[in-house]
Design an enzyme around this catalytic site. Sequence first.
Site, PDB file in Angstrom:
ATOM      1  N   TYR A 122      -9.586 -25.042 -66.758  1.00  0.00           N
ATOM      2  CA  TYR A 122     -10.169 -23.706 -66.596  1.00  0.00           C
ATOM      3  C   TYR A 122     -11.576 -23.895 -66.044  1.00  0.00           C
ATOM      4  O   TYR A 122     -12.518 -24.171 -66.787  1.00  0.00           O
ATOM      5  CB  TYR A 122     -10.188 -22.959 -67.931  1.00  0.00           C
ATOM      6  CG  TYR A 122     -10.913 -21.621 -67.891  1.00  0.00           C
ATOM      7  CD1 TYR A 122     -10.665 -20.711 -66.872  1.00  0.00           C
ATOM      8  CD2 TYR A 122     -11.825 -21.277 -68.873  1.00  0.00           C
ATOM      9  CE1 TYR A 122     -11.331 -19.494 -66.831  1.00  0.00           C
ATOM     10  CE2 TYR A 122     -12.491 -20.060 -68.850  1.00  0.00           C
ATOM     11  CZ  TYR A 122     -12.237 -19.172 -67.830  1.00  0.00           C
ATOM     12  OH  TYR A 122     -12.904 -17.958 -67.785  1.00  0.00           O
ATOM     13  N   ASP A 181      -6.806 -22.109 -63.734  1.00  0.00           N
ATOM     14  CA  ASP A 181      -7.684 -21.110 -63.125  1.00  0.00           C
ATOM     15  C   ASP A 181      -8.858 -21.853 -62.483  1.00  0.00           C
ATOM     16  O   ASP A 181      -9.758 -22.323 -63.176  1.00  0.00           O
ATOM     17  CB  ASP A 181      -8.164 -20.135 -64.190  1.00  0.00           C
ATOM     18  CG  ASP A 181      -9.017 -19.010 -63.618  1.00  0.00           C
ATOM     19  OD1 ASP A 181      -9.277 -19.009 -62.398  1.00  0.00           O
ATOM     20  OD2 ASP A 181      -9.442 -18.131 -64.397  1.00  0.00           O
ATOM     21  N   HIS A 191      -4.687 -11.823 -65.378  1.00  0.00           N
ATOM     22  CA  HIS A 191      -4.062 -12.795 -64.482  1.00  0.00           C
ATOM     23  C   HIS A 191      -2.553 -12.718 -64.650  1.00  0.00           C
ATOM     24  O   HIS A 191      -2.049 -12.145 -65.624  1.00  0.00           O
ATOM     25  CB  HIS A 191      -4.524 -14.217 -64.801  1.00  0.00           C
ATOM     26  CG  HIS A 191      -5.974 -14.474 -64.527  1.00  0.00           C
ATOM     27  ND1 HIS A 191      -6.417 -15.339 -63.555  1.00  0.00           N
ATOM     28  CD2 HIS A 191      -7.096 -13.978 -65.112  1.00  0.00           C
ATOM     29  CE1 HIS A 191      -7.739 -15.374 -63.555  1.00  0.00           C
ATOM     30  NE2 HIS A 191      -8.177 -14.549 -64.496  1.00  0.00           N
TER      31      HIS A 191
END
Length: 614
Positions: free
Chosen positions: A144, A185, A330
């Site tokens: 992330y 991400d 998301h």
Amino acid sequence: MRILTWNINGVRATKAPLKQVLDSLDADIVCLQETKVTRDQLDEASAIVEGYSSYFSFSKARSGYSGVATYCKDGATPIKAEEGLTGLLANQKEGDIIGCYGDQTMFTEDELRSLDKEGRAVITQHTICDTNGKERLLAVINVYCPRADPEKEERKDFKLRFYRLLQTRAQALLQAGSHVIVLGDVNTSHRPIDHCDPDDVEYFSENPGRKWLDQFLYDPHQSGDTLISQSNHSINPNNQSDAASDQFDTSLDSSIQAENASEKVPGGFFVDTFRFFHPTQRSAFTCWCTVTGARQTNYGTRIDYILSNRDLLSQFMDCTIMPEVEGSDHCPVRGELACTIVTASKCPALCSKYMPEFAGKQQKLSVFFTKVKKGETGEEKNSQDSVSSNQSSDGQSDICSQQSRSQPWENCSSESEGSDVITKQGQSQSRISIKRTAWDPVSGRSVKKQKTEQVKITTRKQGTLMSFFGKKTKTETVDKRKANSSDVSQENPEVDVKKDLVHENVVSNQSISSSNTTVDDSKEKESIDAENDRDTAETKPKQNQAAFWKTVLKGPPPPPPCKGHKEPCVLRTVKKQGPNFGKQFYVCARPQGHSSNHAARCDHFQWVSRGKDK
């Protein structure tokens, strides 16, 4: 084999149970980002999921922030697992550590700890069997990446340094002979096609995050690589000669050296799998702004990726985006591979089921409030309790017999109570403990019983706060006097005995008091009716006052209509720090979208001033 990434925006905020969510995603390895859970907040429902093993990385900087987790099906159990990218968080045994950290001389130790303390990476290592029957290692880096806050310059540098650390670790694992998949991400849209509305296409690629992706990723479509097969659209490095493999390793070494020298590498060794299978697909986004309702108009960006090393690309069959899956800002991205996973016989040490609170090794809070003698077993303690209870019951029976001889008329119930204890010594300890109560020789009654009766008296009826400000009527006084007299008679059983001696006087007094009470009741009824009429007269002015203030204070004015659709606007507040912080404004109530989309929000904007609109 199926592998999936999803920024879940809170692992404890799922609408359905976590197992149901994981099963619906239909993947062997599920990598979640932004779990927003710290080590002390992790509950059993999130850590222990039937049919899965979980591996967490927690943020040590802030609570409810960042965090990643990897869930592996029982048929895809990894052989090793490690938290973080630097190796400083690896507290496992040396055999459980994945290793291969690369050259970290460009980072200071404090910087490495800072990059790893926000819980942004978990690495699991698996054994896979490709289509040729060959077993290889596969490192799955669940990451992330930080978001660059435009108002904080230090966060921009933090993001770029994290990118550099991620690349160093990924290339080190690749150079050690393992396949590598980087997924999660990344917080950067690579190409203009990956953004709903790029500001300026000419300067779009000048973003530092996009520059890093340019040198980290390899685009076989633009380079015209001869390894691309037109029939199956895959790279087959297994057909390469030994010289080609050596050339690949040499180019990898030079890539790392060029990176350390801050030189731009013309092409990296990882491939964006979605763009490999769907190079021209537009409006393929994975993130939307939920505040503006941008998901309804598909006005978003593609910042979630599954990045594979070039050698593993031959095993990929497809990579798809799943916008139909809701529950976050998301959506998931899933990749499908032709290879299979060879499951490990035992979960690695980082697995959540080995945590003390979930493995049954952690002491419970009740242990600290139980006094246990040193070396005393449970059977010895029970036997001692039973002996002491028998002794106390014998002592109580003696006291009861003495009291009955001295005062036979005072409390006969206590004598029978004590006899029950003597005759029922063979019953359970709980029965004995109920009868074992303290004895007051003065009153000849049980102290525990007196305390219970006092509690009943105090909890008889609780008055309201308004009772202290009103006039007490005679009816209330009479009722209170009657209640007190009844409580006193219940509290002192001696009164029942003495009533027999003075029965005639009591009857005569009751007849006189009843006649007086009848007269008092009639008078009190008249006074209560008068008070009710007065209260009704007082409520009318209050209602008139409320109506008056409603005419003066009319509340906020209705929102103005927007210019594009003539529909009522929605009120917003500026939350960004600056000269306009806290100010309110009106915008179109429709969801955010492209200017060419008539169903999306129009460009209406209107400030709200104090008291009236401009």
